[in-house]
Design an enzyme around this catalytic site. Structure first.
Site, PDB file in Angstrom:
ATOM      1  N   THR A  99       0.835  -1.192   0.000  1.00  0.00           N
ATOM      2  CA  THR A  99       0.000   0.000   0.000  1.00  0.00           C
ATOM      3  C   THR A  99       0.873   1.246   0.000  1.00  0.00           C
ATOM      4  O   THR A  99       2.104   1.173  -0.161  1.00  0.00           O
ATOM      5  CB  THR A  99      -0.987  -0.036   1.193  1.00  0.00           C
ATOM      6  OG1 THR A  99      -1.919   1.032   1.067  1.00  0.00           O
ATOM      7  CG2 THR A  99      -0.271   0.073   2.535  1.00  0.00           C
ATOM      8  N   LYS A 136       3.659   1.288  -3.819  1.00  0.00           N
ATOM      9  CA  LYS A 136       3.134   0.510  -4.951  1.00  0.00           C
ATOM     10  C   LYS A 136       3.992   0.645  -6.210  1.00  0.00           C
ATOM     11  O   LYS A 136       4.032  -0.274  -7.035  1.00  0.00           O
ATOM     12  CB  LYS A 136       1.691   0.904  -5.246  1.00  0.00           C
ATOM     13  CG  LYS A 136       0.717   0.494  -4.157  1.00  0.00           C
ATOM     14  CD  LYS A 136      -0.713   0.836  -4.514  1.00  0.00           C
ATOM     15  CE  LYS A 136      -1.668   0.424  -3.404  1.00  0.00           C
ATOM     16  NZ  LYS A 136      -3.075   0.626  -3.755  1.00  0.00           N
ATOM     17  N   ASP A 154      -5.710  -4.338  -7.357  1.00  0.00           N
ATOM     18  CA  ASP A 154      -6.496  -3.107  -7.205  1.00  0.00           C
ATOM     19  C   ASP A 154      -7.428  -2.909  -8.393  1.00  0.00           C
ATOM     20  O   ASP A 154      -8.580  -2.507  -8.229  1.00  0.00           O
ATOM     21  CB  ASP A 154      -5.581  -1.883  -7.100  1.00  0.00           C
ATOM     22  CG  ASP A 154      -5.063  -1.652  -5.693  1.00  0.00           C
ATOM     23  OD1 ASP A 154      -5.650  -2.202  -4.742  1.00  0.00           O
ATOM     24  OD2 ASP A 154      -4.070  -0.916  -5.545  1.00  0.00           O
ATOM     25  N   GLY A 192       0.352   5.111  -7.415  1.00  0.00           N
ATOM     26  CA  GLY A 192       0.085   3.771  -7.929  1.00  0.00           C
ATOM     27  C   GLY A 192      -1.384   3.436  -8.009  1.00  0.00           C
ATOM     28  O   GLY A 192      -1.841   2.791  -8.967  1.00  0.00           O
ATOM     29  N   TYR A 244     -11.461   4.014   3.006  1.00  0.00           N
ATOM     30  CA  TYR A 244     -12.561   3.281   3.641  1.00  0.00           C
ATOM     31  C   TYR A 244     -12.578   3.492   5.154  1.00  0.00           C
ATOM     32  O   TYR A 244     -13.414   2.929   5.854  1.00  0.00           O
ATOM     33  CB  TYR A 244     -12.440   1.778   3.338  1.00  0.00           C
ATOM     34  CG  TYR A 244     -11.077   1.209   3.641  1.00  0.00           C
ATOM     35  CD1 TYR A 244     -10.744   0.781   4.918  1.00  0.00           C
ATOM     36  CD2 TYR A 244     -10.112   1.137   2.651  1.00  0.00           C
ATOM     37  CE1 TYR A 244      -9.493   0.293   5.203  1.00  0.00           C
ATOM     38  CE2 TYR A 244      -8.846   0.651   2.920  1.00  0.00           C
ATOM     39  CZ  TYR A 244      -8.539   0.224   4.202  1.00  0.00           C
ATOM     40  OH  TYR A 244      -7.285  -0.260   4.483  1.00  0.00           O
TER      41      TYR A 244
END
Length: 248
Positions: free
Chosen positions: A62, A66, A106, A132, A210
């Protein structure tokens, strides 16, 4: 430590749900494995991590690694090579040698989560950020035939700046995707600097974040009639694909 080890590579990792997701999955399915966070401040520490844990079979990657992780890998799958970003590493043990192969789940997670929300009038997208994740989003939208414009703080040949976003651009670009960390826990009072008051019910505003469930970006967009979605479903979908990659 349990049998097989997986982990998340990034910095910082206080916002991440991945460790709980995978460890709950392993416990529920009686899988002899563990998932831990590798919060390293420098990507050059990657090989130290891998050499220290002999039973490490896979990593998620993450922010901010990336793209930075690619030079350390032996091979990329087609999507990862085309995108130029990696969020899954499969660690292949061959005799006494290790082979690191990079993938991008992803793009699958993003495409599967946004596709039910796409409408015929949504022909163009603005992607906030240039890292990324932005590359994966652009690649995914292109599969739907949607043209994308990257937005950055600094103007380049391939980007516009936030100050360039006016009514004409908002009226033309009906999808806006936030791939920046702005608004991520604990900095929940931050959001990308766009003219939210120009949004309408024709717009779809998708936030890859999120945590929190509703970012300030989403809240402001919703107040002006836009459809909004956070990145939790994308996270879960890409996590499912990650586990398939590690165990294929």
């Amino acid at each position: 430590m349990k049998g097989t080890l997986y982990g998340l590579l990034g910095y910082p990792l206080g916002h991440s749900f991945s460790r709980n997701y995978f460890n709950n999955k392993f416990e529920a399915e009686n899988i002899d494995a563990e998932y831990i966070n590798f919060e390293i401040p420098d990507i050059n520490m990657l090989m130290e991590v891998i050499s220290e844990y002999y039973n490490l079979n896979g990593l998620n990657v993450t922010i901010p690694y990336k793209e930075q992780v690619i030079p350390f890998l032996d091979e990329l799958d087609e999507d990862a090579a085309n995108i130029g970003a990696v969020n899954v590493i499969k660690i292949i043990h061959e005799n006494n040698n290790l082979k690191l192969k990079g993938y991008n789940s992803d793009v699958i997670g993003f495409c599967d989560s946004i596709s039910p929300l796409l409408k015929p009038h949504m022909k163009k997208a603005m992607i906030l950020g240039t890292g990324g994740a932005a590359k994966a989003v652009m690649y995914g939208l292109n599969k739907f035939g949607i043209d994308s414009q990257l937005v950055s703080r600094k103007k380049t040949d391939n980007t516009i700046t936030y100050t360039d976003i006016d009514k004409n651009i908002i009226d033309e670009y009906h999808i806006i995707v936030n791939t920046t960390p702005l608004g991520m826990y604990p900095n929940i009072d931050e959001c990308p600097d766009i003219p939210y008051e120009l949004l309408s019910e024709k717009h779809l505003c998708y936030d890859l974040l999120y945590n929190p469930d509703e970012t300030l970006f989403m809240k402001k967009a919703k107040e002006n009639g836009a459809t909004v979605k956070n990145g939790l479903e994308m996270l879960l979908l890409q996590a499912f694909v990650s586990y398939e990659i590690w165990n294929s």
